[in-house]
Write a protein that holds these residues in place. Structure first.
Motif, PDB file in Angstrom:
ATOM      1  N   ASN A 153       0.850  -1.186   0.000  1.00 58.02           N
ATOM      2  CA  ASN A 153       0.000   0.000   0.000  1.00 58.02           C
ATOM      3  C   ASN A 153       0.884   1.233   0.000  1.00 58.02           C
ATOM      4  OD1 ASN A 153      -1.990  -1.855   2.217  1.00 58.02           O
ATOM      5  ND2 ASN A 153      -2.611  -1.285   0.153  1.00 58.02           N
ATOM      6  N   GLY A 154       0.591   2.113  -0.910  1.00 57.50           N
ATOM      7  CA  GLY A 154       1.380   3.338  -0.986  1.00 57.50           C
ATOM      8  C   GLY A 154       2.616   3.198  -1.837  1.00 57.50           C
ATOM      9  N   GLY A 177       2.795   3.244  -4.990  1.00 51.74           N
ATOM     10  CA  GLY A 177       2.740   4.130  -6.142  1.00 51.74           C
ATOM     11  C   GLY A 177       2.033   3.519  -7.333  1.00 51.74           C
ATOM     12  N   LYS A 178       1.301   2.469  -7.118  1.00 54.65           N
ATOM     13  CA  LYS A 178       0.629   1.793  -8.230  1.00 54.65           C
ATOM     14  C   LYS A 178      -0.431   2.692  -8.844  1.00 54.65           C
ATOM     15  CE  LYS A 178      -0.648  -1.525  -5.399  1.00 54.65           C
ATOM     16  NZ  LYS A 178      -0.060  -1.017  -4.157  1.00 54.65           N
ATOM     17  N   THR A 179      -1.272   3.223  -7.993  1.00 58.81           N
ATOM     18  CA  THR A 179      -2.326   4.090  -8.505  1.00 58.81           C
ATOM     19  C   THR A 179      -1.717   5.363  -9.101  1.00 58.81           C
ATOM     20  OG1 THR A 179      -3.852   3.219  -6.867  1.00 58.81           O
ATOM     21  CG2 THR A 179      -4.429   5.317  -7.885  1.00 58.81           C
ATOM     22  N   THR A 180      -0.688   5.853  -8.466  1.00 55.87           N
ATOM     23  CA  THR A 180      -0.035   7.051  -8.987  1.00 55.87           C
ATOM     24  C   THR A 180       0.505   6.795 -10.385  1.00 55.87           C
ATOM     25  OG1 THR A 180       0.573   7.606  -6.731  1.00 55.87           O
ATOM     26  CG2 THR A 180       1.701   8.804  -8.485  1.00 55.87           C
ATOM     27  N   ARG A 227      -4.475  14.834  -3.772  1.00 59.91           N
ATOM     28  CA  ARG A 227      -5.528  13.860  -3.924  1.00 59.91           C
ATOM     29  C   ARG A 227      -6.716  14.167  -3.016  1.00 59.91           C
ATOM     30  NH1 ARG A 227      -3.384   7.817  -3.260  1.00 59.91           N
ATOM     31  NH2 ARG A 227      -2.694   7.955  -5.418  1.00 59.91           N
ATOM     32  N   ASP A 273      -4.889  12.139   1.118  1.00 62.09           N
ATOM     33  CA  ASP A 273      -3.759  11.920   0.223  1.00 62.09           C
ATOM     34  C   ASP A 273      -3.211  10.507   0.302  1.00 62.09           C
ATOM     35  OD1 ASP A 273      -3.864  14.463  -0.713  1.00 62.09           O
ATOM     36  OD2 ASP A 273      -2.293  15.253   0.577  1.00 62.09           O
ATOM     37  N   SER A 297      -2.743   6.445   0.217  1.00 60.97           N
ATOM     38  CA  SER A 297      -3.164   5.427  -0.738  1.00 60.97           C
ATOM     39  C   SER A 297      -4.361   4.690  -0.146  1.00 60.97           C
ATOM     40  CB  SER A 297      -2.033   4.453  -1.002  1.00 60.97           C
ATOM     41  OG  SER A 297      -1.981   3.488   0.022  1.00 60.97           O
ATOM     42  N   GLY A 348      -4.991   1.621   0.537  1.00 55.79           N
ATOM     43  CA  GLY A 348      -4.732   0.682   1.625  1.00 55.79           C
ATOM     44  C   GLY A 348      -4.357   1.399   2.907  1.00 55.79           C
TER      45      GLY A 348
HETATM   46  N1  LIG Z   1      -2.202  13.836  -4.659  1.00 56.25           N
HETATM   47  C1  LIG Z   1      -1.409  13.353  -3.686  1.00 56.25           C
HETATM   48  N2  LIG Z   1      -0.983  14.179  -2.709  1.00 56.25           N
HETATM   49  C2  LIG Z   1      -0.163  13.699  -1.752  1.00 56.25           C
HETATM   50  N3  LIG Z   1       0.254  12.436  -1.661  1.00 56.25           N
HETATM   51  C3  LIG Z   1      -0.158  11.572  -2.614  1.00 56.25           C
HETATM   52  C4  LIG Z   1      -1.014  11.983  -3.648  1.00 56.25           C
HETATM   53  N4  LIG Z   1      -1.262  10.920  -4.446  1.00 56.25           N
HETATM   54  C5  LIG Z   1      -0.584   9.880  -3.900  1.00 56.25           C
HETATM   55  N5  LIG Z   1       0.068  10.273  -2.786  1.00 56.25           N
HETATM   56  C6  LIG Z   1       0.931   9.439  -1.966  1.00 56.25           C
HETATM   57  O1  LIG Z   1       1.716   8.682  -2.785  1.00 56.25           O
HETATM   58  C7  LIG Z   1       1.891   7.374  -2.292  1.00 56.25           C
HETATM   59  C8  LIG Z   1       1.511   6.385  -3.370  1.00 56.25           C
HETATM   60  O2  LIG Z   1       0.098   6.328  -3.490  1.00 56.25           O
HETATM   61  P1  LIG Z   1      -0.655   5.345  -4.443  1.00 56.25           P
HETATM   62  O3  LIG Z   1      -2.079   5.625  -4.316  1.00 56.25           O
HETATM   63  O4  LIG Z   1      -0.080   5.403  -5.798  1.00 56.25           O
HETATM   64  O5  LIG Z   1      -0.357   3.933  -3.793  1.00 56.25           O
HETATM   65  P2  LIG Z   1      -0.859   2.540  -4.244  1.00 56.25           P
HETATM   66  O6  LIG Z   1       0.360   1.804  -4.646  1.00 56.25           O
HETATM   67  O7  LIG Z   1      -1.916   2.653  -5.238  1.00 56.25           O
HETATM   68  O8  LIG Z   1      -1.392   1.976  -2.872  1.00 56.25           O
HETATM   69  P3  LIG Z   1      -2.694   1.094  -2.546  1.00 56.25           P
HETATM   70  O9  LIG Z   1      -2.348  -0.284  -2.834  1.00 56.25           O
HETATM   71  O10 LIG Z   1      -2.878   1.281  -1.099  1.00 56.25           O
HETATM   72  O11 LIG Z   1      -3.807   1.601  -3.373  1.00 56.25           O
HETATM   73  C9  LIG Z   1       1.029   7.255  -1.067  1.00 56.25           C
HETATM   74  O12 LIG Z   1       1.845   7.358   0.079  1.00 56.25           O
HETATM   75  C10 LIG Z   1       0.146   8.442  -1.139  1.00 56.25           C
HETATM   76  O13 LIG Z   1      -0.124   8.975   0.145  1.00 56.25           O
END
Ligand SMILES: Nc1ncnc2c1ncn2[C@@H]1O[C@H](COP(=O)(O)OP(=O)(O)OP(=O)(O)O)[C@@H](O)[C@H]1O
Ligand SMILES: Nc1ncnc2c1ncn2[C@@H]1O[C@H](COP(=O)(O)OP(=O)(O)OP(=O)(O)O)[C@@H](O)[C@H]1O
Ligand SMILES: NC(N)=O
Ligand SMILES: [Mg+2]
Ligand SMILES: [Mg+2]
Lengths: 251, 536, 405, 231, 383
Positions: A45-46, A48-51, B532, D132, D134, D136
């Protein structure tokens, strides 16, 4: 563009970096996807997949790095609508549907068709459209719910609707963020089958935490960690990697 | 105040310094006073000269009474009377109590501005040698402003005696002004005067320097000195002018901030499109009026504004809570409909106030500490505006503390971000909503107290601030209190820098166009929250 | 008994103009009530029809139409701002009714259906300037013309500017400034005035600043220590009513120019004020110039109706010309052929009690110049609604009447 | 602790729950299973008071709370982890946790250590905005936030959704630990059969708004349950 | 589902009423003798004609607000601009019949000592040109303003406030005499239109019928737009703008298009309004007017078109009635009406009609879900 990797790839990410107010979400992510390839992405989690998906779909501009689609199109210079029209569709992690539209209108809006204002204002409905929509609705098992407000669906039903919208869009590249979250085990299996079928003539990137599902997909897996690739390879190989066990799978 | 002045003048008279006044002591005072009874301005004018010439001991008292509107005459007997502070009548000629006369049959000796100026000049000459320091300073200042060649003797006499350095400097300037304005005298004296005026460096000095340079017989040296002094003064003035504009901007900005700050809560934080915000400001202003009326005759009269602050907070806050409980409460989840309902509330409140208090303005007096102005270098700062700036800073700080550092603030933000979840966390959303709306309304009420000092207290008061308030909150970035602060101040300053050359109307148009363009650059306001968490 | 005759009262009771206009509605009710106590007019009782045009200009036109065609009023008393008058004008012409307009205005108008009981520029603005130029007024040499940005101030200032230049004032000695309606931040402007006034020549401000903006304007004057002895301000829109809503201490000595002051000491005025206090049950309610204008207009109308023997508009319009009724300052107001009335002009000083003390007045009555001789477009025009001319804008040069279709 | 007795729930005219009953006891985990859209979340909303019920009762420690507003139920000890996390987006992680202070006495107004033991990632993110995080991470925050209220009844709606495998294991251990403490009843809605089976002391399977299968852990026959979960 | 019928039953009733009024009103006002109880006075005809213009404005607003979530607090500006274009034509029609008998200049220019007709006034003697301006000026302003704002993704209250700033700036600008549009007094004292006496009963009746026709046409256009797929994209944008983008729709184009269309409808409404009320002045730009128009829509029922028109007529009729009958208390009544509608008729008057006519339909959910555009505070949305 002489780089052979670049020109032969459908999606090419190199050294992509994204930070939010100092927080580094992506730290030099690189990824290459071949045409019609399906790739599973896992990672904590976190990680960066969604990012990453945000970067590909134009929602987030990377600070640095290159993102190319189809070998030559620089996605960092395009906006969301342009990217979608290039043939990149996305299912969001949190289901996002048009709440005040009926279920079938949601699918209709997603259906592959000209997107211009002029087209939608004066365009004629194609004959086979109804059939396409009905086919999709049956496939995502929302046929019985087709006339309901999408906002009234349960969480899982919205997930399915999003998948249906993605199918309707018929993009070249599908980005699927956690498609089976909140699904029962049998639904999960069905979804895996569905994605495999789509992957025959589409490229697909799937993000999931459900290892059984990832295994079902049977494709190459990329593990992200702290905004960069940690490991890549078949699931059995990466799940044996002690670093992956440490940060992701747990003991 | 008048009485001390008279005492001073009397002392001056008795000391025989009044430049020849003593010699004419025997002249008939009655003749002079008779002019006052003619009820004609030219006659009054003559009367003043005659009275001063008479050197009568009662002259200062009579002149003081005349300028204060306390000089009366009997149309029949043509006798003139002074009404003293206690309301008793004295015979103007003798200063004795006139027990047998009543004010009823008397007519006031009328005044106009020409006569007021004349008296001021007459009394001012006497004040130059007053034992009272502030009086001498004021008199020296007046002498500078008047730069009347006839006063040169008096100024120089006073200068010879004066020991206080500040007053001395002022007298030197007054003499320089007289020299410069007269355009005569030896070259050295003129150059000296120009140098003194250059050091003073204000707008008056600039005029005088220009006059010295333009004198028909000015030597080349004088001309050159005047030109360079004028250039130097112009530069100084330009610098001060910029600072002055900045101050005006700051003070306008703080008024905008004060008006907007309550809205930053009800709209910015709670998300209610609160069209009745202006009416809360208005209620605060009317509360100020009522408090002032109620306390007018009591010991607290002077402090009525201080009493009005909590009173306005409570009254407007209570009205706010009532509105929230009766109406807004039903509209959470339908934010746009709050626009409709609060617009209705706003109409009702306006009419209610109009019905109760009438359609016209209500007078609210300024307390002494908010009246007048003072100088800081070349800056003129009006006390009222300064206190409003201070007050605004205080309100802003207090609000920040409430929102950031108290459980109430946290709960309020939680409720407005996700009402259902907040409730599931055990937060009583109804109570928080009511209190939050009450807080926003209460602060609007407080703004009304301050606005009653600079604007009309009328049923329309609120209407004139509502648009600006929304503009400020949105420009700053909805939900961001610091944004509101910066937005208000920067709009205020921008307006005040544009106004001198564009005019008030065009300046306002320019500001509006600027906001439209700015929002294109930053579609979520000046201090947009990013990331976000706020994505839509 | 006969049916009552209706009289329209068309003043804003809400919105920005309610501050000024509500009082005029009240005074009309008082005048009508009083007339009824005297037995009405032509043996019939009058009935006031009050509507609220809500400071909304098109609504004025709608309400005028409602009064005339639905309520069949015999005449209307109403409007304050020029734009509201302009808005209702076509309605009064079309439906041929009578409007009594009680407020000082910019002139440049002379309509058959309107009787202007307020001052034209030469009955207020010009005499005020004359006074300030006189020795009594302080030999003013430098002028600030400050106004709210709309047609009355703009036109008045245009006339004044032409007039001042005619009197030899140099252009650099005239400063003109306009502000929006409801201007509340006067810091810059007042300091500019102060600067303009410190050039060594006696300076005065001629203010055509409208209602709401006045309170903050005067407060700022006070705050910046501009005393009337330094730079006097003469205002055309500040009356007793406005002063009642202000703390007047800092204003003492500033001037106003009007055709009536509450402080004028005549038996008529005293009686009027007493009646007013009794009617409003408020011994502190002030009176002001537009109220006197309605008093005059109403009495003139009553007299003309009696003279014509009918309530019909046309005969009453004709009968009104030449009617003379007492004003409240001890003289007579006569309705002239140009549908304006004769007026005395007073310059008053604001006192600490919120009353004006007369410091100067015109020796006699002034006849209105509806068409300003100082403006190029209008200097050749005259209005005369007597037959045979019957024209509001006769061009003496061309020898014909303009605009007649 | 919790006793849901034969409740009905409607959205407009559509019935989402039909005579549903459920019990949960201190120190025990009750699992609710079912396909998408069968009414699991609706049941939880009825328990916490976010959705009014038409018939039946919800009682907590013997007290009928059916008519109490949500916040009053929270004060009686219901902690809720909703589906979709419902983090306060603009509040920091710390502030999100502190919203849980509302129903507890002054003495308890601190974040219990176990929250950070369970979800160490929260500690490193204390000053970032909840919105902000993610997906999870938000889920972990949602659970932590519910624990701050020191609930007697913890209601979790698909808490493993979107969570990485190692943390799912942690959550499983956490629920096990909380159960073990014995001062808390836990109701868990879950799709993930293995996870549910490993934790449940008793279970209920729902279909079309009604409970179709219920019993103790021992009665939880995999193929029967799976039959209700498949399409 | 997609491609619904353009005209619902309700729409047909609405059109039928308009057609009937367009035909009947002239008959009742011209052919029926004044003594008859069926006679319609010029007052009534003009009054209702004015309401119809407001109804068209409300319809235009509902199109952008109800269907696309663009809460314009400056729609009065487009209305006023259309009105000014018409007003300028009417001023030019006066010709030499003005007070100063100047054949080249309107009166207000003469008494401000102007000598030449400003460029902005050229061409307005032609009816065709003026009518083109009625559409073009508001349309172009909306297109430019909208294109830039929507491209910059200005949404929600930010957009609302800049539309308000726009109309406020225009208000101040038009107040200035230098602008050459008559300053605060505006344009008034019109004589005739297309050669017909503007005050004659015949012209009034014709203007009334024209208003009916414009409203009917506006309704058909708006209904067709909303029933098309374009309309569904608009609703999608309203509910989830960014999601719509991810589907490949160019949101800014859609918004600019509908905003421009709406502005042109508002312009037509203003153009018809001016000859009926006889004046156009900067007051029409007042932000409060635009807010009021929003309120008409809300009262009638947002996103229903017919409701918006109904709301405009009803609120304005209420205003006319209350200001005449309760001049001192009408604000209480009007304010109370607004509060009452929000509390008791959450879907506006048309919502009530729906509830009464279809009692078996499921009740609306107690809390209508908030569309993101309505969210004043930005809501968290998916990653
Ligand atoms: N717009 C934003 N502003 C600040 N922090 C952000 C923003 N978008 C993402 N983050 C941070 O970047 C990191 C990566 O987030 P992301 O959503 O890409 O994770 P993920 O791999 O998709 O996780 P999950 O499996 O939990 O969905 C996280 O720590 C999140 O808090
Ligand atoms: N707010 C609502 N308005 C109307 N109907 C609703 C609402 N919320 C849920 N429903 C309907 O009620 C039924 C039960 O929904 P619920 O959310 O309880 O299902 P669930 O079992 O939690 O499903 P999931 O596993 O997808 O979360 C579904 O058919 C859903 O469409
Ligand atoms: N006519 C005026 N004062 O507007
Ligand atoms: Mg994610
Ligand atoms: Mg659920």
């Amino acid at each position: 563009m002489t780089d052979p990797v670049l020109t032969s790839s459908l999606l090419y990410l190199d050294d992509v970096r994204v930070s939010f107010d100092g927080y580094k979400a992506l730290r030099g992510l690189s990824l290459v996807l071949a045409p019609n390839e399906m790739r599973a992405i896992i990672g904590p989690n976190g990680a960066g997949k969604t990012t990453m998906m945000d970067v590909i779909t134009g929602k987030t501009r990377p600070d640095t790095g290159t993102v190319f689609f189809g070998g030559s199109v620089d996605l960092t210079k395009r906006d969301e609508a342009e990217i979608a029209n290039l043939g990149i569709g996305r299912k969001f992690q949190k289901p996002t549907v048009f709440e005040n539209h009926s279920v079938d209108t949601n699918v209709l809006l997603a259906l592959k068709a000209p997107r211009g204002a002029f087209d939608t204002l004066f365009g004629r409905a194609a004959r086979d459209r109804r059939e396409r929509i009905d086919g999709i609705l049956r496939r995502i098992r929302l046929w019985d719910h087709r006339a309901r407000r999408a906002g009234d669906l349960s969480h899982g039903q919205k997930q399915w609707l999003e998948i249906g919208m993605l199918l309707a869009q018929d993009p070249k590249l599908l980005l699927v963020d956690e498609p089976v979250a909140g699904m029962t085990d049998s639904e999960t299996a069905t979804t895996a089958e569905l994605l495999r079928e789509i992957a025959r003539d589409h490229a697909v990137v799937v993000v999931e935490h459900d290892m059984a599902f990832v295994r079902d997909l049977g494709v190459k897996v990329t593990v992200l960690h702290e905004g960069a690739v940690l490991a890549e390879g078949p699931l059995d190989q990466v799940s044996a990697d002690p670093r992956v066990v440490e940060v992701y799978l747990g003991r | 105040m008048p009485s001390t002045r008279i005492v001073a003048a009397l002392l001056a008279l008795l000391a025989g310094i009044g430049a020849g006044l003593g010699a004419a002591r025997a002249a008939p005072v009655d003749d002079a006073l008779a002019h006052f009874a003619a009820d004609k301005f030219p006659e009054t004018d003559v009367g003043i000269d005659a009275l001063v010439a008479s050197g009568a001991p009662t002259a200062p008292a009579v002149l003081g009474a005349l300028s204060d509107g306390r000089l009366f005459f009997d149309p029949g007997s043509r006798k003139v009377y002074v009404v003293d502070a206690a309301g008793t009548l004295d015979d103007a000629a003798t200063g004795a109590k006139a027990a047998d006369v009543t004010q009823g049959g008397l007519k006031k000796v009328r005044l106009n501005n020409a006569i007021r100026s004349k008296i001021a000049a007459a009394v001012g000459g006497l004040d130059l040698v007053s034992p009272d320091r502030t009086k001498r300073l004021a008199a020296a200042d007046t002498a500078f402003a008047a730069h009347d060649a006839k006063a040169r003797g008096a100024v120089e006499a006073a200068l010879a005696k004066e020991e206080d350095p500040a007053i001395k400097a002022m007298l030197v300037q007054a003499r320089a002004a007289i020299v410069a304005a007269s355009g005569t005298g030896p070259e050295a004296e003129r150059l000296d005067a120009i140098a003194t005026l250059k050091a003073r460096g204000d707008g008056d000095a600039l005029n005088l320097v220009d006059q010295a340079g333009a004198a028909p017989d000015a030597s080349p040296a004088v001309k050159a000195a005047a030109a360079s002094a004028a250039a130097a003064i112009r530069f100084t003035l330009a610098v001060w002018q910029a600072l002055q504009n900045a101050w005006y901007g700051l003070s306008l900005g703080s008024v905008l901030l004060l008006a907007a700050i309550g809205l930053a809560i009800t709209f910015g934080v709670m998300g209610i499109i609160n069209m009745a915000h202006g009416e809360m400001v208005m209620i605060g202003a009317y509360t100020t009026y009522v408090v002032q009326q109620a306390l007018a005759s009591s010991a607290l009269g002077g402090a009525s504004l201080l009493v009005a602050v909590p009173a306005a907070f409570l009254v407007a806050g209570a009205v706010g809570i009532a509105i929230e409980r009766l109406i807004i409460r039903h509209l959470y989840g339908r934010p746009l409909e709050t626009l409709l309902a609060t617009w209705g509330v706003s109409l009702i409140l306006q009419q209610l106030v109009r019905t109760v208090f009438g359609a016209d303005n209500r007078p609210v007096a300024a307390p002494a500490f908010m009246a007048g102005s003072f100088h800081v270098g070349g800056l003129e700062i009006t006390a009222g505006r300064m206190w409003i700036v201070v007050f605004t800073v205080g309100v802003f700080a207090a609000l920040q503390i409430v929102l950031r550092a108290t459980p109430f603030g946290l709960r309020m933000r939680a409720v407005t971000q996700n009402r259902r979840m907040a409730s599931a966390m055990g937060i009583s959303t109804g109570r928080i909503d009511a209190l939050a709306f009450g807080l926003g309304s209460g602060i609007a009420g407080i703004a009304g107290v301050a606005l009653s000092q600079i604007d009309n207290v009328s049923p329309n008061l609120g209407q004139s601030y509502i648009i600006d308030s929304f503009m400020v909150v949105v420009f700053g970035g909805v939900g961001n209190l610091w944004g509101t602060l910066v937005a208000a101040l920067s709009l205020g300053v921008a307006d005040k820098f544009l106004e001198p050359f564009a005019g008030a109307v065009l300046a306002k148009i320019a500001i509006l166009v600027f906001i439209v363009l700015f929002i294109q650059k930053r579609p979520r306001g000046l201090f947009a929250l990013r990331g976000r968490a706020v994505e839509a | 008994a006969d049916e009552t005759v209706k009289v329209g009262v068309l003043h804003s009771l809400s919105g920005t103009m309610a501050i000024s206009e509500t009082t005029l509605k009240d005074v009309m009710l008082m005048l009508i009530e009083e007339q009824n106590r005297r037995g009405g007019v032509l043996g019939r009782k009058l009935e006031a029809v009050v509507v609220d045009p809500a400071s909304n200009w098109p609504l004025f036109a709608e309400k005028a139409r409602e009064l005339i065609s639905k309520d069949n009023v015999a005449a209307c008393f109403g409007c304050w701002t020029s734009v509201s008058r302009k808005s209702v004008l076509p309605v009064f012409k079309e439906l041929d009714n009578i409007l009594f307009y009680p407020v000082q205005y910019e002139g440049e108008e002379c309509e058959r259906n309107v009787f202007y009981t307020g001052a034209a520029p030469n009955q207020q603005a010009i005499p005020a300037v004359d006074y300030l130029m006189s020795a009594d007024g302080g030999n003013v040499k430098r002028w600030v013309l400050a106004g709210t940005d709309y047609v009355y101030p703009r036109t008045t200032n245009k006339i004044l500017e032409a007039y001042l230049k005619l009197k030899g004032v140099k252009p650099e000695d005239i400063m003109i400034n306009y502000t929006p309606f409801g201007q509340s931040d006067w810091q810059t402007i007042v300091s500019d005035i102060k600067k303009f006034g410190s050039a060594g020549k006696k300076t005065a401000v001629v203010s055509t600043i409208n209602g709401d903006a006045n309170v903050p304007f005067y407060k700022e004057l006070g705050n910046q220590n501009i005393k009337a002895t330094d730079i006097p301000v003469v205002a055309f829109s500040v009356g007793e009513e406005e002063l009642a809503g202000m703390d007047t201490k800092p204003l003492v000595g500033h001037l106003t120019a009007w055709n009536y002051f509450e402080s004028i000491d005549t038996p008529e005025n005293k009686a009027f004020i007493d009646k007013w206090h009794a009617f409003t049950k408020n011994p502190k309610r002030t009176t002001n110039d537009p109220m006197e204008a309605h008093y005059i207009g109403f009495n003139a109308w009553v007299k003309a109706v009696e003279k014509a023997g009918t309530f019909k508009a046309d005969p009453v319009i004709d009968a009104l010309i030449g009617v003379s009724v007492p004003n409240l300052s001890g003289g007579y107001a006569t309705v002239m052929p140009n549908h304006h009335i004769t007026k005395p002009v007073y310059i008053g000083e604001i006192g600490a009690d919120g009353q004006m003390n007369t410091v100067w007045q015109t020796p006699g009555l002034v006849v209105a110049q509806e068409w300003s001789p100082y403006l190029e477009g209008s200097k050749d025009l005259i209005g005369d609604w007597r037959s045979p001319m019957s024209c509001g804008n006769y061009n003496v040069k061309l020898g014909k009447c303009g605009g007649a279709a | 602790m919790l006793n849901v007795d034969s409740i009905d729930l409607f959205y407009g005219a559509a019935q989402a729950l039909r005579k549903v009953s459920l019990t949960a006891e201190l120190g025990r985990v009750t699992c609710v299973l079912g396909r998408n859209g069968v009414g699991k979340s609706s049941l939880l909303r009825a328990i916490v008071g976010q959705q009014p019920i038409r018939g039946g009762t919800v009682s907590l420690a013997g007290e009928d709370v059916s008519r109490l507003p949500t916040h009053a139920r929270a004060r009686r000890g219901i902690g809720y982890v909703p589906q979709g996390r419902e983090i306060f987006p603009l509040l920091t992680v710390k502030e999100n946790l502190h919203t849980g202070f509302a129903p507890v006495g002054r003495a308890l107004r601190h974040v219990p250590e176990e929250v950070f033991d369970l979800f160490p990632v929260l500690k490193t993110m204390m000053h970032r905005r909840g919105g902000d995080l993610s997906g999870g991470q938000q889920q972990q925050l949602a659970i932590g936030r519910a624990l701050v209220t020191r609930p007697k009844l913890l209601v979790l709606d698909e808490p493993t959704e979107g969570i990485q495998p190692s943390v799912i294991k942690d959550i499983g251990r956490a629920i096990d630990y909380l159960r073990g403490r014995g001062d808390m009843a836990i109701v868990l809605v879950e799709q993930y059969f293995e996870f549910a089976r490993d934790l449940a002391d008793s279970f209920a399977v729902m279909d079309r708004g009604a409970v179709v299968l219920a019993g103790a852990r021992a009665d939880m026959v995999e193929h029967e349950v799976r039959a209700h979960l498949s399409v | 589902m997609p491609s619904q019928r353009i005209l619902s039953g309700r729409g047909l009733v609405f059109l039928a009423v308009l057609v009937a009024a367009a035909v009947l009103v002239p008959v009742l006002s011209l052919a029926v003798p004044p003594a008859s109880p069926f006679h319609l006075s010029a007052y009534a005809v003009t009054l209702v004609g004015k309401y119809l213009c407001y109804a068209l404005l409300a319809l235009a607003l509902d199109l952008v607000w109800g269907y696309c979530g663009i809460l314009s607090l400056g729609h009065g500006a487009f209305f006023a601009l259309g009105g000014y274009a018409m007003g300028m034509y009417l001023m030019r029609q006066i010709g030499a019949r003005g007070t100063y008998a100047n054949p080249n200049l309107p009166d207000f220019m003469v008494f401000l000592n102007w000598h030449d007709l400003p460029v902005t006034w050229w061409g307005f003697s032609s009816f065709t040109y003026a009518m083109a301006m009625v559409l073009l000026v508001p349309g172009l302003l909306a297109l430019v303003f909208g294109y830039f704002a929507f491209r910059s993704r200005v949404t929600g209250v930010y957009l609302s406030i800049i539309t308000q700033a726009l109309t406020y700036a225009l208000l101040l600008a038009f107040f200035r005499n230098e602008m050459g549009f008559g300053g605060n007094n505006g344009l008034t004292d019109f004589k005739d239109i297309l050669g017909f006496d503007i005050q004659s009963a015949g012209t009034r009746a014709a203007l009334f019928s024209a208003s009916c026709a414009a409203l009917a046409l506006g309704y058909v256009v708006a209904a067709a737009v909303t029933a098309s797929k374009f309309g569904q994209v608009l609703v999608a944008i309203r509910d989830a703008e960014s999601r719509t983008r991810f589907l490949g729709y160019r949101v800014e184009t859609y918004k600019a298009a509908v905003f421009t269309l709406s502005a042109m409808m508002a312009g037509v409404a203003g153009a018809l309004y001016v000859p009926q009320v006889g004046i156009i002045n900067p007051g029409e730009f007042a932000p409060a007017n635009s807010i009021e128009a929003v309120i008409w829509v809300a009262v009638g029922g947002r996103g229903t078109l017919v409701g918006a028109a109904l709301g405009a007529v009803l609120v304005n009729w209420g205003k006319t009635f209350f200001t005449g009958v309760f001049p001192e208390y009408w604000l209480f009544l009007l304010g109370g009406l607004f509060v009452g509608v929000t509390l008791f008729l959450p879907q506006g008057i048309l919502g009530l009609v729906d509830r009464l006519t279809a009692p078996r339909r499921p009740e609306p959910p107690a809390e209508r879900p908030v569309a993101p555009d309505e969210q004043v505070l930005p809501a968290p949305v998916a990653e």
